[in-house]
Scaffold this active site. Sequence first.
Site, PDB file in Angstrom:
ATOM      1  N   HIS A 121     104.926  33.983  31.872  1.00  0.00           N
ATOM      2  CA  HIS A 121     106.282  33.438  31.766  1.00  0.00           C
ATOM      3  C   HIS A 121     106.725  32.946  33.149  1.00  0.00           C
ATOM      4  CE1 HIS A 121     110.619  33.214  31.327  1.00  0.00           C
ATOM      5  NE2 HIS A 121     110.395  33.049  30.035  1.00  0.00           N
ATOM      6  N   GLU A 177     109.319  33.218  34.810  1.00  0.00           N
ATOM      7  CA  GLU A 177     109.987  34.187  35.691  1.00  0.00           C
ATOM      8  C   GLU A 177     108.971  35.119  36.348  1.00  0.00           C
ATOM      9  OE1 GLU A 177     112.814  35.310  32.700  1.00  0.00           O
ATOM     10  OE2 GLU A 177     113.614  33.276  32.865  1.00  0.00           O
ATOM     11  N   GLY A 202     115.017  32.105  24.778  1.00  0.00           N
ATOM     12  CA  GLY A 202     115.585  33.134  25.642  1.00  0.00           C
ATOM     13  C   GLY A 202     117.026  33.420  25.260  1.00  0.00           C
ATOM     14  N   SER A 244     115.945  26.394  26.783  1.00  0.00           N
ATOM     15  CA  SER A 244     117.280  26.121  26.254  1.00  0.00           C
ATOM     16  C   SER A 244     117.270  25.627  24.807  1.00  0.00           C
ATOM     17  CB  SER A 244     118.021  25.148  27.173  1.00  0.00           C
ATOM     18  OG  SER A 244     118.164  25.709  28.463  1.00  0.00           O
ATOM     19  N   GLY A 281     116.868  28.580  30.699  1.00  0.00           N
ATOM     20  CA  GLY A 281     118.139  29.217  31.032  1.00  0.00           C
ATOM     21  C   GLY A 281     119.127  28.290  31.725  1.00  0.00           C
ATOM     22  N   ASN A 317     112.641  35.961  23.301  1.00  0.00           N
ATOM     23  CA  ASN A 317     112.361  36.705  24.537  1.00  0.00           C
ATOM     24  C   ASN A 317     113.692  37.220  25.085  1.00  0.00           C
ATOM     25  OD1 ASN A 317     111.630  37.606  27.072  1.00  0.00           O
ATOM     26  ND2 ASN A 317     111.310  35.555  27.931  1.00  0.00           N
ATOM     27  N   TRP A 318     113.908  38.507  24.915  1.00  0.00           N
ATOM     28  CA  TRP A 318     115.210  39.084  25.318  1.00  0.00           C
ATOM     29  C   TRP A 318     115.305  39.295  26.820  1.00  0.00           C
ATOM     30  CZ3 TRP A 318     116.165  43.474  21.101  1.00  0.00           C
ATOM     31  CH2 TRP A 318     116.256  42.866  19.838  1.00  0.00           C
ATOM     32  N   LYS A 319     114.219  39.128  27.537  1.00  0.00           N
ATOM     33  CA  LYS A 319     114.186  39.337  28.993  1.00  0.00           C
ATOM     34  C   LYS A 319     114.752  40.720  29.347  1.00  0.00           C
ATOM     35  CE  LYS A 319     114.680  34.402  29.493  1.00  0.00           C
ATOM     36  NZ  LYS A 319     114.816  33.291  30.392  1.00  0.00           N
ATOM     37  N   GLU A 369     106.951  25.613  28.542  1.00  0.00           N
ATOM     38  CA  GLU A 369     108.326  25.868  28.961  1.00  0.00           C
ATOM     39  C   GLU A 369     108.559  25.218  30.318  1.00  0.00           C
ATOM     40  OE1 GLU A 369     109.963  29.604  26.968  1.00  0.00           O
ATOM     41  OE2 GLU A 369     108.841  30.298  28.691  1.00  0.00           O
TER      42      GLU A 369
HETATM   43  C1  PEP Z   1     112.524  31.796  27.932  1.00  0.00           C
HETATM   44  O1  PEP Z   1     112.938  32.801  28.486  1.00  0.00           O
HETATM   45  O2  PEP Z   1     111.330  31.751  27.621  1.00  0.00           O
HETATM   46  C2  PEP Z   1     113.445  30.700  27.661  1.00  0.00           C
HETATM   47  C3  PEP Z   1     112.983  29.595  27.157  1.00  0.00           C
HETATM   48  O3  PEP Z   1     114.794  30.909  27.971  1.00  0.00           O
HETATM   49  P1  PEP Z   1     116.037  29.993  27.494  1.00  0.00           P
HETATM   50  O4  PEP Z   1     115.870  29.750  26.017  1.00  0.00           O
HETATM   51  O5  PEP Z   1     117.249  30.795  27.826  1.00  0.00           O
HETATM   52  O6  PEP Z   1     115.944  28.710  28.258  1.00  0.00           O
END
Ligand code: PEP
Length: 251
Positions: free
Chosen positions: A96, A98, A235, A214, A174, A9-11, A168
Amino acid sequence: MRRTITAGNWKMNMDHVEGVSLAKDIVAGLEGRDPACEVVLIPPFTTLPAVVEAVDGSRIETGAQDLWYEEKGAFTGEISAGMILGLGCRYVLVGHSERRHVIGEGADILAKKLRAALSGDLFPIYCVGETLDERENGMATTVVTEQIRQILEGLSGDEMGRTVIAYEPVWAIGTGKTATPDDAGTMHAVIRSVLAEIFGAPVAGETPILYGGSVKPGNAAELLAMEDIDGALVGGASLDAKSFLGIVFPA
Ligand code: PEP
């Protein structure tokens, strides 16, 4: 056998030029290798068409980070399932953290988005997870169970068969903090048992449940070794080809 998936997931990162370069590096890194999982790239909307083209002919699948639930019309700024499918993408994220916690999407809208994804022939990746506060108050299982029941109850077995879950924990996204393999594995087993109650054991047994929060090359192997963890939603570490490939091929 259950599908396993590593999705990046490049956000809101990687414009169309940077995105093509990253996608090509990932395609090159997969050449001549046979990953045990499906590999999915989920760039921002404006980067998506260029990435679809860059991965054409490779084994990589693509997805979108969000969708709107109507087919077309006066919804400024939104895009539909049909537009995503029309590009050649198969996956779309729904719920998600966010979108839940930064943008403020609630259960009603997420239920509509999930159903729109399924009616539009996409595979939704439905994200669930508790906040730090909820975990510290012993509410993690209740919250995640509710997120599953609220949105997924009412789907047919066939629709659930096309749905992927991502657990998640919000406090791990993040932040560099990761759930321990045991904690993540326990929550994945809870999710699978809730799915079994709703849809029956065969459908639950076939549903891929990804872990996100993470994930990095250094912790992927121990997380992915857990029985109920069927892949990763990544992410930060998906923004670099070497680190993403280090999760696709965990050491
Ligand atoms: C995500 O955006 O779904 C995510 C898990 O981010 P990260 O790996 O940076 O924690």
